[in-house]
Design a protein around this motif. Structure first.
Motif, short mmCIF file in Angstrom:
data_model
loop_
_atom_site.label_atom_id
_atom_site.label_comp_id
_atom_site.label_asym_id
_atom_site.label_seq_id
_atom_site.Cartn_x
_atom_site.Cartn_y
_atom_site.Cartn_z
N GLU A 38 32.93 18.56 -48.91
CA GLU A 38 32.99 19.86 -49.59
C GLU A 38 31.89 19.97 -50.63
O GLU A 38 31.22 21.00 -50.74
CB GLU A 38 34.36 20.06 -50.24
CG GLU A 38 34.49 21.42 -50.90
CD GLU A 38 35.82 21.66 -51.59
OE1 GLU A 38 35.94 22.72 -52.25
OE2 GLU A 38 36.74 20.81 -51.49
N LYS A 53 33.55 20.03 -60.96
CA LYS A 53 34.88 19.43 -60.80
C LYS A 53 34.88 18.43 -59.65
O LYS A 53 35.42 17.33 -59.76
CB LYS A 53 35.93 20.52 -60.57
CG LYS A 53 37.34 19.99 -60.46
CD LYS A 53 38.34 21.11 -60.28
CE LYS A 53 39.73 20.53 -60.13
NZ LYS A 53 40.73 21.53 -59.85
N LEU A 54 34.26 18.79 -58.53
CA LEU A 54 34.19 17.89 -57.38
C LEU A 54 33.40 16.63 -57.69
O LEU A 54 33.79 15.53 -57.30
CB LEU A 54 33.59 18.60 -56.16
CG LEU A 54 34.51 19.56 -55.42
CD1 LEU A 54 33.73 20.34 -54.38
CD2 LEU A 54 35.64 18.80 -54.75
N ARG A 65 33.13 24.61 -59.77
CA ARG A 65 33.75 23.89 -58.65
C ARG A 65 32.93 22.64 -58.31
O ARG A 65 33.49 21.56 -58.07
CB ARG A 65 33.88 24.81 -57.43
CG ARG A 65 34.49 24.16 -56.22
CD ARG A 65 35.96 23.85 -56.42
NE ARG A 65 36.49 23.15 -55.26
CZ ARG A 65 37.38 22.19 -55.31
NH1 ARG A 65 37.90 21.83 -56.45
NH2 ARG A 65 37.78 21.60 -54.22
#
Length: 159
Positions: free
Chosen positions: A18, A65-66, A62
Motif C-alpha cells: 500500500e 502513518k504507513l 496516510r
C-alpha cells in the motif's frame, strides 16, 4: 518512544504494498492535479486547486502513518508460539455455553482483523478473554454492553 506493532508477514507485505502504491502512483497523480489546477489561473477562487491540495495533505498523512507502521512493525514467528494455549495467531474453535453455537476465530493483530474471514483482533473483548486459555477450559467474558458470555475452548491450532 516507538509504538511497536506486531504483524504477520502477510500483514507487513500488505502495508508495504500500500505504501509503495501511494508513493509511486497516487502521489504523482495528485501533483499532476495540482499543476493542472494551478495552470487555470487565480488560485484564490480555484476550487479544483483547493480540493487537490486537501487530497495531497490527506495522502501525505496516510503515507506518513504507513511509514511509521512499517518502521515499528515486528513480524510474529508462528513457530515460536505455544499451541497448547490461546495466543495471537491461534485458530480457536469455541462453543457458546448459552446457546451451544460453535464458532472458529483466528486471533490476529488489530490491523489484520477481518470478521468475514473469521479473523478477530486480539484487542476485542472476546479475544482478550480467550488469551492464555487451554483446551477444554471455559472463558467468562464481560462484553461492553454489560452482558457476560461463557465459551468453552474446543480446539486450538496455529496455522
Amino acid at each position: 518512544m516507538a509504538n511497536i506493532q506486531y504483524v504477520t508477514k502477510e500483514g507487513l507485505d500488505k502495508l508495504r504494498a500500500e505504501l509503495e502504491q501511494l508513493e509511486s502512483i497516487e502521489r504523482p497523480k495528485i501533483s499532476q492535479q495540482i499543476a493542472e489546477a494551478r495552470d487555470k489561473g487565480d488560485l484564490s477562487e480555484n476550487a479544483e486547486y483547493d480540493a487537490a491540495k486537501e487530497a495531497q495533505g490527506l495522502l501525505e498523512m496516510r503515507i506518513s502513518k504507513l511509514k511509521d507502521q512499517v518502521a515499528n512493525a515486528r513480524v510474529i514467528d508462528p513457530t515460536m508460539l505455544d499451541s497448547s494455549k490461546v495466543s495471537i495467531l491461534s485458530k480457536v474453535k469455541i462453543k457458546n455455553q448459552a446457546n451451544g453455537m460453535e464458532m472458529t476465530y483466528t486471533l490476529v493483530p488489530e490491523t489484520e482483523a477481518d470478521l468475514s474471514k473469521g479473523k478477530i483482533s486480539v484487542n476485542t473483548p472476546i479475544a482478550k478473554g480467550l488469551l492464555g486459555k487451554k483446551l477444554g477450559e471455559t472463558a467468562e467474558i464481560d462484553l461492553p454492553n454489560g452482558t457476560k458470555m461463557t465459551f468453552e475452548i474446543l480446539d486450538i491450532k496455529i496455522d
